[in-house]
Design a protein around this motif. Structure first.
Motif, short mmCIF file in Angstrom:
data_model
loop_
_atom_site.label_atom_id
_atom_site.label_comp_id
_atom_site.label_asym_id
_atom_site.label_seq_id
_atom_site.Cartn_x
_atom_site.Cartn_y
_atom_site.Cartn_z
N THR A 170 18.75 6.90 122.38
CA THR A 170 19.09 8.22 121.84
C THR A 170 17.87 9.09 121.54
O THR A 170 17.87 10.29 121.85
N PRO A 171 16.79 8.56 120.92
CA PRO A 171 15.63 9.42 120.63
C PRO A 171 15.06 10.08 121.88
O PRO A 171 14.71 11.27 121.84
N MET A 172 14.96 9.33 122.97
CA MET A 172 14.41 9.90 124.20
C MET A 172 15.35 10.95 124.80
O MET A 172 14.91 12.00 125.29
N LEU A 173 16.64 10.68 124.77
CA LEU A 173 17.60 11.64 125.31
C LEU A 173 17.54 12.95 124.52
O LEU A 173 17.59 14.04 125.09
N VAL A 174 17.41 12.83 123.20
CA VAL A 174 17.31 14.03 122.36
C VAL A 174 16.01 14.78 122.65
O VAL A 174 15.99 16.01 122.75
N LEU A 175 14.91 14.05 122.79
CA LEU A 175 13.62 14.68 123.06
C LEU A 175 13.63 15.42 124.40
O LEU A 175 13.21 16.59 124.47
N LEU A 176 14.12 14.78 125.45
CA LEU A 176 14.05 15.36 126.78
C LEU A 176 15.04 16.51 126.96
O LEU A 176 14.66 17.61 127.37
N VAL A 177 16.31 16.26 126.64
CA VAL A 177 17.32 17.31 126.80
C VAL A 177 17.19 18.35 125.69
O VAL A 177 17.25 19.56 125.96
N GLY A 178 16.99 17.89 124.46
CA GLY A 178 16.83 18.82 123.35
C GLY A 178 15.61 19.71 123.53
O GLY A 178 15.65 20.93 123.25
N GLY A 179 14.52 19.13 124.03
CA GLY A 179 13.33 19.91 124.30
C GLY A 179 13.60 20.99 125.34
O GLY A 179 13.17 22.14 125.20
#
Length: 477
Positions: A18-27
């Motif tokens: 989840t942290p990576m998905l949030v970083l990449l898509v959220g970014g």
């Protein structure tokens, strides 16, 4: 081998949690909103820049805008579009394709920012040559105290930029089609589909194909980015055209099914009904979303940082122009090519065949969709896609070693690189995919974090550029 494979699987699953998905898509969402949808509003101007209208042969750099785009497309439009989509469908189901689309939509904004920064903050290597990429704009833009973050990116890039996935999938399709069809393997390929080993050791066919690929790629990569750019700019348009025309034929023959499968992709995106596993966070739905974003990131590489390394070599004095060119890539790569592959796999029913995976699933779809010549057309495309990707990735990895160890040692990476081609040819797809996936996630961490911190400067340069364009300063160029 099985223990090592499981280690790589666990590493990739946690890396893409989840942290990576949030970083990449959220970014990407932040870049999109912060830029006020600027990449979409200036899509046409990006094409004008790509056409050479604003070319400046006296500008610093090694390759022109079109060669920079071709070099990055040679890396992104490749096996991720052919077998990567098949992997996403096989383990994540149709809904995974929707999340690949999301990575492309927000990835356009991400690439605009990363590619603009690659020109804004170009640095110099130990030999005094101008270089671009996340490692350089981290140090030049954020300051020397951020160098550990740049080194982390470069270390991950040494492994993430290897061509093991491409050599693995090219070897697989040659083994499972050309050699198996003619009975040249000496054993039943279907009985050994899930292992890279036979009772007597590694497959002789895999070893031979791996050695041939090592020889072929070596002829190009030791020539540097200029040779890579020249080769890619000739082969990439051809391979995209042939592949698209072939897939269009399959889609047209099944055009009545298009609405049905489009709706299946959208509806399953929030169900994860066909997902074959469970993520560390989010269950089957989380697993499906993770697979879609992982395959999308592998396909278009938005936020990974590889694209910024290639665009950092472009001949230009205007950073914004390179950002505009870079943002075109996810639209071509994921929204166009990956979507067409997904439709071919869905319409032919190949995605429901649990006995095939990766490139072999796509081969099944092409055989079903165009019985006479489909497989052979795919073989041609796969060969060009994978080889041109291998050409480009060597440049990325050598730039990482250049940053870490100096320009006089950068060429040593090419020897490790061609060795990794051979390793990818003889090992299992699960080991290759998860190792590269995990390293891509590691590369994304410093890339997205540094780009978020430098985003205000990109927008300042953007406003300045378009104000000058509005005044007609570029009309005489």
């Amino acid at each position: 081998m099985e223990t090592l494979e499981q280690i790589f699987v666990t590493f990739a699953n946690y890396a893409w949690g989840t942290p990576m998905l949030v970083l990449l898509v959220g970014g990407g969402v932040i870049f999109l909103i912060f830029s006020r949808f600027m990449p979409y509003r200036n899509f046409r101007h990006g094409i004008e820049v790509l056409s050479g209208k604003y070319e400046d042969p006296t500008a610093p750099g090694d390759i022109n805008h079109f060669q920079a785009l071709s070099s990055t497309l040679a890396a992104t439009v490749g096996m991720g579009n052919i077998s990567g989509v098949a992997i996403a469908l096989g383990v994540g189901g149709p809904g995974a394709i929707f999340w690949m689309w999301i990575t492309a939509l927000v990835g356009m904004a991400t690439k605009y920012f990363t590619c603009t920064l690659s020109i804004m903050y170009r640095g110099k290597d130990s030999s005094g040559k101008i270089q671009g990429g996340p490692m350089y704009y981290i140090v030049e833009g954020l300051g020397p105290k951020w160098k550990p973050l740049a080194m982390f990116f470069s270390l991950a890039g040494l492994i993430g930029c290897t061509p093991m996935f491409q050599s693995n999938q090219l070897t697989q399709i040659i083994r499972d089609t050309v050699l198996a069809e003619n009975g040249w393997l000496g054993y039943d390929v279907m009985l050994l589909a899930d292992t890279a080993m036979t009772e007597t050791g590694f497959r002789l066919s895999d070893i031979i194909v791996g050695l041939l690929l090592v020889g072929l790629v070596s002829l190009v990569i030791f020539g540097g980015i200029k040779r890579i750019g020249n080769v890619a700019s000739r082969l990439v348009p051809l391979m995209v055209a042939v592949y698209i025309l072939t897939v269009v034929y399959i889609i047209i023959n099944n055009i009545s099914d298009l609405p049905q499968y489009f709706w299946l992709i959208v509806s399953d995106a929030f169900k994860g009904e066909y997902a074959s596993g469970e993520a560390a966070f989010g269950g089957a739905l989380g697993f499906m979303i993770s697979q879609g974003i992982r395959r999308g990131a592998f396909s278009n590489e938005a936020g990974i940082g590889t694209e910024a390394m290639a665009h950092g070599a472009a001949k230009t004095r205007e950073p914004v122009r390179e950002g505009l060119v870079g943002m075109l890539e996810p639209a071509i790569d994921t929204l166009l090519v990956c979507s067409m592959t997904a439709m071919a796999l869905l319409m032919t029913g190949a995605w429901t065949d649990s006995s095939v995976d990766g490139i072999t699933m796509t081969a099944t779809a092409f055989q079903t969709g165009i019985p006479a010549i489909g497989l052979y057309l795919l073989l041609i495309c796969v060969f060009i896609f994978s080889v041109t990707t291998m050409f480009t990735y060597s440049y990325y990895g050598s730039k990482c070693l250049n940053f870490l160890a100096g320009a006089n040692r950068a060429h040593y990476y090419n020897y490790f690189y061609i060795f990794s081609i051979f390793i990818g040819s003889i090992t299992t797809i699960d080991m290759v995919v998860n190792l590269v996936d995990g390293m891509f996630a590691m590369m994304a961490i410093p890339t997205v974090i540094s780009t978020l911190l430098l985003a205000p400067r990109v927008m300042e340069a953007t406003r300045d550029y378009f104000e000058r364009k509005k005044k007609g300063e570029f009309d005489q160029i």
